[in-house]
Scaffold this active site. Sequence first.
Site, PDB file in Angstrom:
ATOM      1  N   CYS A   2      30.049 -49.796  87.079  1.00 40.32           N
ATOM      2  CA  CYS A   2      30.967 -50.308  87.368  1.00 40.32           C
ATOM      3  C   CYS A   2      30.767 -51.405  88.619  1.00 40.32           C
ATOM      4  CB  CYS A   2      32.457 -49.731  86.787  1.00 40.32           C
ATOM      5  SG  CYS A   2      32.578 -48.970  86.238  1.00 40.32           S
ATOM      6  N   ARG A  27      26.726 -55.093  86.097  1.00 42.43           N
ATOM      7  CA  ARG A  27      26.355 -54.060  86.623  1.00 42.43           C
ATOM      8  C   ARG A  27      27.552 -53.858  85.320  1.00 42.43           C
ATOM      9  NH1 ARG A  27      26.005 -52.351  91.616  1.00 42.43           N
ATOM     10  NH2 ARG A  27      26.994 -50.297  91.231  1.00 42.43           N
ATOM     11  N   TRP A  74      32.241 -50.769  82.872  1.00 39.63           N
ATOM     12  CA  TRP A  74      31.202 -50.803  82.046  1.00 39.63           C
ATOM     13  C   TRP A  74      31.742 -48.783  81.652  1.00 39.63           C
ATOM     14  CZ3 TRP A  74      27.962 -45.920  80.992  1.00 39.63           C
ATOM     15  CH2 TRP A  74      27.039 -46.453  79.752  1.00 39.63           C
ATOM     16  N   ASN A 100      34.438 -46.193  90.411  1.00 42.51           N
ATOM     17  CA  ASN A 100      33.218 -46.200  89.614  1.00 42.51           C
ATOM     18  C   ASN A 100      32.259 -44.467  89.854  1.00 42.51           C
ATOM     19  OD1 ASN A 100      30.385 -46.990  88.652  1.00 42.51           O
ATOM     20  ND2 ASN A 100      30.005 -47.763  90.572  1.00 42.51           N
ATOM     21  N   GLY A 101      31.766 -44.508  88.502  1.00 40.42           N
ATOM     22  CA  GLY A 101      31.668 -43.045  88.370  1.00 40.42           C
ATOM     23  C   GLY A 101      32.416 -42.387  87.014  1.00 40.42           C
ATOM     24  N   GLU A 486       6.236 -51.511  78.263  1.00 37.82           N
ATOM     25  CA  GLU A 486       6.713 -52.235  79.289  1.00 37.82           C
ATOM     26  C   GLU A 486       7.017 -53.263  78.043  1.00 37.82           C
ATOM     27  OE1 GLU A 486       9.049 -51.967  81.408  1.00 37.82           O
ATOM     28  OE2 GLU A 486       9.087 -54.441  82.370  1.00 37.82           O
ATOM     29  N   LYS A 490      10.655 -54.558  77.243  1.00 40.03           N
ATOM     30  CA  LYS A 490      11.142 -55.784  77.629  1.00 40.03           C
ATOM     31  C   LYS A 490      11.738 -56.314  75.757  1.00 40.03           C
ATOM     32  CE  LYS A 490      11.969 -55.678  81.065  1.00 40.03           C
ATOM     33  NZ  LYS A 490      11.989 -54.675  81.814  1.00 40.03           N
ATOM     34  N   GLU A 493      15.090 -54.302  74.478  1.00 42.82           N
ATOM     35  CA  GLU A 493      16.627 -54.666  75.142  1.00 42.82           C
ATOM     36  C   GLU A 493      17.248 -55.870  75.513  1.00 42.82           C
ATOM     37  OE1 GLU A 493      16.117 -53.507  79.231  1.00 42.82           O
ATOM     38  OE2 GLU A 493      14.557 -54.618  79.840  1.00 42.82           O
ATOM     39  N   HIS A 509      -3.546 -42.169  64.198  1.00 41.05           N
ATOM     40  CA  HIS A 509      -2.579 -40.765  64.109  1.00 41.05           C
ATOM     41  C   HIS A 509      -1.239 -41.212  63.597  1.00 41.05           C
ATOM     42  CE1 HIS A 509      -6.626 -38.894  65.994  1.00 41.05           C
ATOM     43  NE2 HIS A 509      -6.752 -39.887  66.712  1.00 41.05           N
ATOM     44  N   LYS A 608      23.207 -52.999  85.163  1.00 40.35           N
ATOM     45  CA  LYS A 608      21.620 -52.958  86.318  1.00 40.35           C
ATOM     46  C   LYS A 608      21.357 -51.943  87.035  1.00 40.35           C
ATOM     47  CE  LYS A 608      18.824 -55.398  87.763  1.00 40.35           C
ATOM     48  NZ  LYS A 608      17.416 -55.691  87.133  1.00 40.35           N
TER      49      LYS A 608
HETATM   50  C1  F6R Z   1      14.656 -52.264  82.013  1.00 35.35           C
HETATM   51  C2  F6R Z   1      15.765 -51.338  83.333  1.00 35.35           C
HETATM   52  C3  F6R Z   1      15.797 -50.168  83.273  1.00 35.35           C
HETATM   53  C4  F6R Z   1      15.452 -49.997  84.746  1.00 35.35           C
HETATM   54  C5  F6R Z   1      15.910 -48.125  84.953  1.00 35.35           C
HETATM   55  C6  F6R Z   1      15.808 -47.753  85.792  1.00 35.35           C
HETATM   56  O1  F6R Z   1      14.324 -53.312  82.014  1.00 35.35           O
HETATM   57  O2  F6R Z   1      15.565 -52.857  83.935  1.00 35.35           O
HETATM   58  O3  F6R Z   1      15.173 -49.700  82.552  1.00 35.35           O
HETATM   59  O4  F6R Z   1      14.385 -49.820  84.922  1.00 35.35           O
HETATM   60  O5  F6R Z   1      17.258 -48.869  84.688  1.00 35.35           O
HETATM   61  O6  F6R Z   1      16.778 -49.136  87.419  1.00 35.35           O
HETATM   62  P1  F6R Z   1      16.114 -48.973  88.565  1.00 35.35           P
HETATM   63  O7  F6R Z   1      14.855 -49.129  88.699  1.00 35.35           O
HETATM   64  O8  F6R Z   1      17.309 -49.785  89.080  1.00 35.35           O
HETATM   65  O9  F6R Z   1      16.054 -47.236  89.189  1.00 35.35           O
END
Ligand code: F6R
Length: 613
Positions: A2, A27, A74, A100-101, A486, A490, A493, A509, A608
Site C-alpha cells: 500500500c 504500489r 492493495w 501497510n502489512g 523475462e 513482461k 503481466e 520434450h 510495485k
Molecule cells: C515484473 C516485476 C516483478 C519484480 C519482483 C521483484 O515486471 O517487476 O516481477 O521484479 O516483484 O521486485 P523487486 O525487484 O523490487 O525486488
Amino acid sequence: MCGIVGYIGPRDATPIILNGLKRLEYRGYDSAGLAIVVEDRIEVRRDAGKLARLEELVRAEPVSGAPGIGHTRWATHGSPSVRNAHPHRGSNGRVVVVHNGIVENFLELRDELRAEGVQFSSDTDTETIVHLVEHHLAIGHDLTEAARRTFGQLQGAHGIVLMSADEPDKIVCARIGNAGGVVLGLGEGENFIASDIPAILDHTRQVVFLESRQMAVVRREGVEITSLDGVPVTMRGNVIAWDAAAAEKGEYRHFMQKEIHEQVRSLTDTLAGRVDLHEGRIRLPELNLTPDQACRIRRILITACGTAAYAGMVGKILIEKIARIPVEVQIGSEFRYSDPIVDENTVVLAISQSGETADTLAAMEEGRRKGAVLWSIVNVVGSQAMRISDGSISMQTGPEIGVASTKAFTAPLVDQYMLAILLADLRGTLDEKTRRALVADLRLIPDLAGRTLEREAEVEKVAWALKDVRDCLYLGRGINMPIAYEGALKLKEISYIHAEGYPAGEMKHGPIALIDENMPVVCLAPKDPWHEKMISQIQQARARGGTVIAVATDGDEVVADQADHVLWVPVTPWMLSPVVTAIPLQMLAYHIAAIRGLDVDQPRNLAKSVTVE
Ligand code: F6R
C-alpha cells in the site's frame, strides 16, 4: 504494497497528500483515503477504486487542514470497498490509522477487543490497531505511549502511521519487519512521512529511513526516533539525488514506455565511476571487497523474485564464466524454506529494484542467520536490502514507477558483469588481455541500447500483428534463456496474454505439442554461442506451423529467412547481449498492452513493491 503519505506543517495537508498518493498509486490501488485534522476534529474521505475517485470526492466535499495522513490500498483482509478503505477510525472518531502489512494475530486481538465491547466497522485487520490505541489512551497514556504499547502487541510486519485530534501537534509512525519502507522527509517547519520516496520528492530530498522496530514522533519542528522499547535512536539522514521530474511521465504515454527509453541513461549511470578504461579495471568501492575476501568465496547464491530473479540467472552465467565461482539462483520465496547450504564462505547476493520485497529480504535474513556474506544490487538507495547488506551495488536507474520492471532489469545485468570482472581480477583468475577486453566492451553498452530503442516503430508493427493472440511461447538458450522468461513475464503481466518462457532445447520434450498456427513463438536468436542451436529450434517451430518472431542480430539473413517477423538488435558482445535482446521484448509487451487499451503502468492485481509473503 500500500502507499502511505503523511504531512505535518503550516500548509494545507490535503493537496500534499493527494499529490503524494498519486506518486505512490503504483504500489496498490483498489481504494484510497485521507484523514485531515480540521480544527478540533478529524475528517475522513475515502472511496473504493482508483485515486481519481478520491479526488472527485474531495472536490465534492472539500477538506483542508493539517496534519493529515493518506493511503492507497492493495487489499489483503477484506474486499476493496469504502468500508475497508483506509484511514480507519476508532470508535470515538478521534484517532485514525493507515497501515501497510498484515496483523497476523488480528483474529485474536479482535476477539479481545470485542469482548471489551468494541464494535468493528470494517473487515480489515488494520482496524484492530486503532481500537488498541484507543484502549491505551482510555487508560491514561498519551498518543506516543498508546501507539508504542499497541505496536508491541502486533504480530507480523508493518508500516503504520497514526494521529489523534486530541494531540494535533504530532503524527506517530513505526516500521516493524519488512512490510515496506517508512521514510521521513525533513522540511523546514514541516515534515513528511511516506512509504516511498517519490511521494515526498516535490517537497524535500532530505530523508531518514526507519529501521525495523523503530518508531518516530513527527512534529512540525522535528522528528524523534526511538526503538519500540523507547531507546532513542540517532538519526542517519540520506539525501536523495533524484529530482521530482524523474518521477513524471513527461512526453510519454506511460511510465513504462518512458522507463524503457531511459535505459541509455540508466546504463550510462550504472557504469559511471565504475569502469576504469585506462587501467582496464572495475571499481565497486561500495562492496568493500579485498583480494583476501574475494579469494575466500566458495559459492554465490543469488536470490531475488520475478524479473530480478531472471536478471540473476544471467548473472549466474556471467559470474561462472568470468570469475569461475559456482553460482546458484534461488527465488526469494523458496530460499528460506529450502534449508540452503550456506556458510561464511558463501555470498548471498540479493537483487531487488525496490529493496523492500518481503521474500527477498527474508532470504537475506536466512543467509545472515547462517553466516553468509550479504551483498545486494538495489535501485532504491537506503532501502532495507541495501541497509542490511555488507556491501551493495546501486543500480543508479532513478525511480521506476511502471509496475513492470524494465530499466531495473538491464542495469543489474551490467552490474553483475562488472562484479564478475572485479571478482576475477581480485582472485587473479583473469589474464590482463581478457580483462581489458571485457572492460572495454562495457563502454559500448549505452550506445547499443540506444540503437535498439531506435527500432521501436518496427517493434510496434509486430505488436499490431500479435495484439489478438491468446498464447505466446518464448524460447531462448544459454545466456538468452532468462530473457525468454523475462519477455514472457513482461507480456503476461501487462497484456494478460498467456505467455511462457522456455529453454529452447526443452521444447521437444513437451511444449512442442502446443505449437500450431495459433501459437506464436518468440525465439531469441542473437549471435551468441547458442546461435546455431537456436536456428534448428526455429526450424522445428516453423515445421509445426507456428508464427516465428525472432530476435536477431543485424545482418543475420539465416534467421531472417526462417522467421515471420524479426526484431533486430545491433551486433553486441555475447556476454552483454541480454541487455539488448531484452529491450525489443519490453517494447513488444508494452505496445501489445497499449494497443489493447490496457492500464500498462498499473496492471490488475499487481503492485510495485511486494511487501507481503
Ligand atoms: C515484473 C516485476 C516483478 C519484480 C519482483 C521483484 O515486471 O517487476 O516481477 O521484479 O516483484 O521486485 P523487486 O525487484 O523490487 O525486488
